[in-house]
Enzyme design. Sequence first.
Site, PDB file in Angstrom:
ATOM      1  N   HIS A 108     -17.978  30.496   0.676  1.00 54.32           N
ATOM      2  CA  HIS A 108     -17.616  30.043  -0.670  1.00 54.32           C
ATOM      3  C   HIS A 108     -18.288  28.717  -1.008  1.00 54.32           C
ATOM      4  O   HIS A 108     -18.838  28.559  -2.106  1.00 54.32           O
ATOM      5  CB  HIS A 108     -16.093  29.903  -0.777  1.00 54.32           C
ATOM      6  CG  HIS A 108     -15.389  31.207  -0.934  1.00 54.32           C
ATOM      7  ND1 HIS A 108     -14.653  31.527  -2.056  1.00 54.32           N
ATOM      8  CD2 HIS A 108     -15.304  32.293  -0.127  1.00 54.32           C
ATOM      9  CE1 HIS A 108     -14.146  32.741  -1.923  1.00 54.32           C
ATOM     10  NE2 HIS A 108     -14.525  33.218  -0.747  1.00 54.32           N
ATOM     11  N   THR A 120      14.165  40.039 -21.140  1.00 53.69           N
ATOM     12  CA  THR A 120      15.037  38.992 -20.608  1.00 53.69           C
ATOM     13  C   THR A 120      15.096  38.975 -19.088  1.00 53.69           C
ATOM     14  O   THR A 120      15.224  37.918 -18.473  1.00 53.69           O
ATOM     15  CB  THR A 120      16.449  39.150 -21.202  1.00 53.69           C
ATOM     16  OG1 THR A 120      16.344  39.112 -22.631  1.00 53.69           O
ATOM     17  CG2 THR A 120      17.387  38.055 -20.728  1.00 53.69           C
ATOM     18  N   HIS A 157      16.916  26.605 -31.882  1.00 54.97           N
ATOM     19  CA  HIS A 157      17.529  27.821 -31.359  1.00 54.97           C
ATOM     20  C   HIS A 157      19.008  27.808 -31.678  1.00 54.97           C
ATOM     21  O   HIS A 157      19.640  26.754 -31.684  1.00 54.97           O
ATOM     22  CB  HIS A 157      17.318  27.875 -29.844  1.00 54.97           C
ATOM     23  CG  HIS A 157      17.253  29.247 -29.278  1.00 54.97           C
ATOM     24  ND1 HIS A 157      18.320  29.866 -28.691  1.00 54.97           N
ATOM     25  CD2 HIS A 157      16.230  30.132 -29.201  1.00 54.97           C
ATOM     26  CE1 HIS A 157      17.962  31.064 -28.258  1.00 54.97           C
ATOM     27  NE2 HIS A 157      16.691  31.256 -28.560  1.00 54.97           N
ATOM     28  N   HIS A 181       9.928  37.210 -19.329  1.00 55.81           N
ATOM     29  CA  HIS A 181      10.330  36.514 -18.115  1.00 55.81           C
ATOM     30  C   HIS A 181       9.512  37.000 -16.926  1.00 55.81           C
ATOM     31  O   HIS A 181       8.925  38.084 -16.941  1.00 55.81           O
ATOM     32  CB  HIS A 181      11.832  36.667 -17.884  1.00 55.81           C
ATOM     33  CG  HIS A 181      12.616  35.650 -18.658  1.00 55.81           C
ATOM     34  ND1 HIS A 181      13.023  34.462 -18.117  1.00 55.81           N
ATOM     35  CD2 HIS A 181      13.029  35.642 -19.959  1.00 55.81           C
ATOM     36  CE1 HIS A 181      13.671  33.763 -19.044  1.00 55.81           C
ATOM     37  NE2 HIS A 181      13.684  34.452 -20.159  1.00 55.81           N
ATOM     38  N   ARG A 228      13.765  33.549 -37.325  1.00 53.15           N
ATOM     39  CA  ARG A 228      13.296  34.497 -36.321  1.00 53.15           C
ATOM     40  C   ARG A 228      14.531  35.103 -35.676  1.00 53.15           C
ATOM     41  O   ARG A 228      15.426  34.369 -35.240  1.00 53.15           O
ATOM     42  CB  ARG A 228      12.472  33.788 -35.241  1.00 53.15           C
ATOM     43  CG  ARG A 228      11.879  34.754 -34.198  1.00 53.15           C
ATOM     44  CD  ARG A 228      11.237  34.001 -33.048  1.00 53.15           C
ATOM     45  NE  ARG A 228      12.179  33.768 -31.963  1.00 53.15           N
ATOM     46  CZ  ARG A 228      12.175  32.690 -31.197  1.00 53.15           C
ATOM     47  NH1 ARG A 228      11.313  31.715 -31.415  1.00 53.15           N
ATOM     48  NH2 ARG A 228      13.060  32.555 -30.225  1.00 53.15           N
ATOM     49  N   HIS A 242       8.746  37.256 -25.644  1.00 52.32           N
ATOM     50  CA  HIS A 242       9.418  36.332 -24.735  1.00 52.32           C
ATOM     51  C   HIS A 242       9.564  37.053 -23.396  1.00 52.32           C
ATOM     52  O   HIS A 242      10.508  37.816 -23.185  1.00 52.32           O
ATOM     53  CB  HIS A 242      10.778  35.918 -25.301  1.00 52.32           C
ATOM     54  CG  HIS A 242      11.412  34.791 -24.548  1.00 52.32           C
ATOM     55  ND1 HIS A 242      11.186  33.468 -24.858  1.00 52.32           N
ATOM     56  CD2 HIS A 242      12.269  34.791 -23.498  1.00 52.32           C
ATOM     57  CE1 HIS A 242      11.886  32.701 -24.037  1.00 52.32           C
ATOM     58  NE2 HIS A 242      12.546  33.484 -23.195  1.00 52.32           N
ATOM     59  N   ARG A 264      13.369  23.939 -24.695  1.00 51.86           N
ATOM     60  CA  ARG A 264      14.583  24.767 -24.729  1.00 51.86           C
ATOM     61  C   ARG A 264      14.659  25.621 -23.472  1.00 51.86           C
ATOM     62  O   ARG A 264      15.437  25.345 -22.563  1.00 51.86           O
ATOM     63  CB  ARG A 264      14.584  25.630 -26.004  1.00 51.86           C
ATOM     64  CG  ARG A 264      15.948  26.203 -26.369  1.00 51.86           C
ATOM     65  CD  ARG A 264      16.272  27.513 -25.683  1.00 51.86           C
ATOM     66  NE  ARG A 264      15.326  28.570 -25.956  1.00 51.86           N
ATOM     67  CZ  ARG A 264      15.359  29.749 -25.353  1.00 51.86           C
ATOM     68  NH1 ARG A 264      16.279  30.007 -24.419  1.00 51.86           N
ATOM     69  NH2 ARG A 264      14.457  30.671 -25.615  1.00 51.86           N
ATOM     70  N   GLU A 265      13.806  26.625 -23.351  1.00 50.13           N
ATOM     71  CA  GLU A 265      13.780  27.461 -22.149  1.00 50.13           C
ATOM     72  C   GLU A 265      13.455  26.622 -20.910  1.00 50.13           C
ATOM     73  O   GLU A 265      14.058  26.790 -19.851  1.00 50.13           O
ATOM     74  CB  GLU A 265      12.745  28.578 -22.306  1.00 50.13           C
ATOM     75  CG  GLU A 265      12.542  29.461 -21.083  1.00 50.13           C
ATOM     76  CD  GLU A 265      13.660  30.466 -20.880  1.00 50.13           C
ATOM     77  OE1 GLU A 265      14.177  30.556 -19.756  1.00 50.13           O
ATOM     78  OE2 GLU A 265      14.030  31.155 -21.853  1.00 50.13           O
TER      79      GLU A 265
END
Length: 461
Positions: free
Chosen positions: A286, A164, A70, A194, A130, A192, A10-11
């Site tokens: 390293h 958001t 959703h 971002h 939800r 959620h 979805r996202e």
Amino acid sequence: MVEILDSTLREGEQTPYVNFTVEEKVEIARLLDRVGVEMIEAGDPSVSPSVFEAVRRIASLGLRAEIVAHSLATRSGIEKAHACGVQRVVVFYPTSRIHLEAKMGKGEEEALHTIVEHVRFARSLGLKVRYTPEDASRTDFEFLVRACNSAIEAGADRISFADTLGILRPHEMFQRITELKKRLLPCRIDLHCHNDYGLALANALEGIRAGADCIHTTVNGMGERTGIPDLAETVLALHNLMGIQRYDVRALPQLSAYVERVSGFFLAPNKPITGLNAFSHKSGVHTNGVLKDPRTYESIDPAILGRERRIVIDKYTGKRAVAARLAEYGVEVDGEALEQIVEEIKRVGDERKILHDADIVEIAEQVTGKRYDIFPREIHAIVMVSVESHVYTGTVVRRLKNLKYVSSVYEITGEQDIAAYIKVPNTLELNNFIEELRAMSGVKQTETRVVLKKHAENGFA
């Protein structure tokens, strides 16, 4: 118990220029289930017929994960989610003043009425709910509490706190979730987050520390703008930093690579966990340390992911790394020669950007005066031959052994009957050899594979 909801379908599909097919979504869902995420957000069925079909197909797979659809706060959207056969629907409605006024043209009381109405409607269809207050991080906190509690009273058992625009800092996320946890009626809290400031996973982990229950992720950190927390990074943070080790970490590279291929959303080499350079080491300090004990410069063992560490050889490289690379090809040199090889590598490294293994072996040959038969100077190839069913394999073998350039011949099992190792000076001669072979009586089909490099066996090249 901390949970993961993955929203790649979805996202993730909201990433610019990304568009999965139904079959690709089904495969992604299967791979996510193999990782062990608790929830899969399969999409919004109202977006298009193909999204509806994908959600329906995924819901019918019988996966261990809870399948979530959703939906905006509309009856038609919720009805479509129900028709897909999912277990849970997200009722999605904004709460910040800028979203309510500029986007929705609604006041706070109208928003509360809409939220309650649609949560109740979803519950009347037997769906778990939800509620997601979009732009929660910019919402007046008192109104946010009212909106969430109204949704819970109407039947929602989860609230998703949506940062958001990705504007919160970790300490602010901790404070918000701590206070929200105190003020909300009993429910589970999702996060959620971002990634607009690169703080998504840090914010999510702080939200969990404050008492939230679930982190939303996508494979490879996809999503609107700069995306949300990357699934692999989240799983490894939980696994190594928090001791939550119930996810199949070895399934992550395959999932990441598959999504990268079908999405066209390519990973930066320095991407943690799944990036090409995630377990690469270059500088002499390293490489010396990691060759003695990998824990000196690796907090994550690449083996738990089915990956291997990579030592990059160039002008920064020390003697131990060069010796280790040469040993991979069965090449051993004394201390003085090794120093000369390293000096030459540094000189050549100043003149060009990349040194390949063939270059390193060639430098070793120049210094030692020896020739190592590792990287073919002419063209070496393995030619696989299928024999006609009415012809004896041995007959073709005898003819093949007499051809120019054939080094050795083997009778083998499998789809082909014969394997021949050949050495030719150039591509023209390779082409001529293959044409001659194909014209040979009894030969049904050939398949040619060019040798790029040979590896040492039992210490001999």
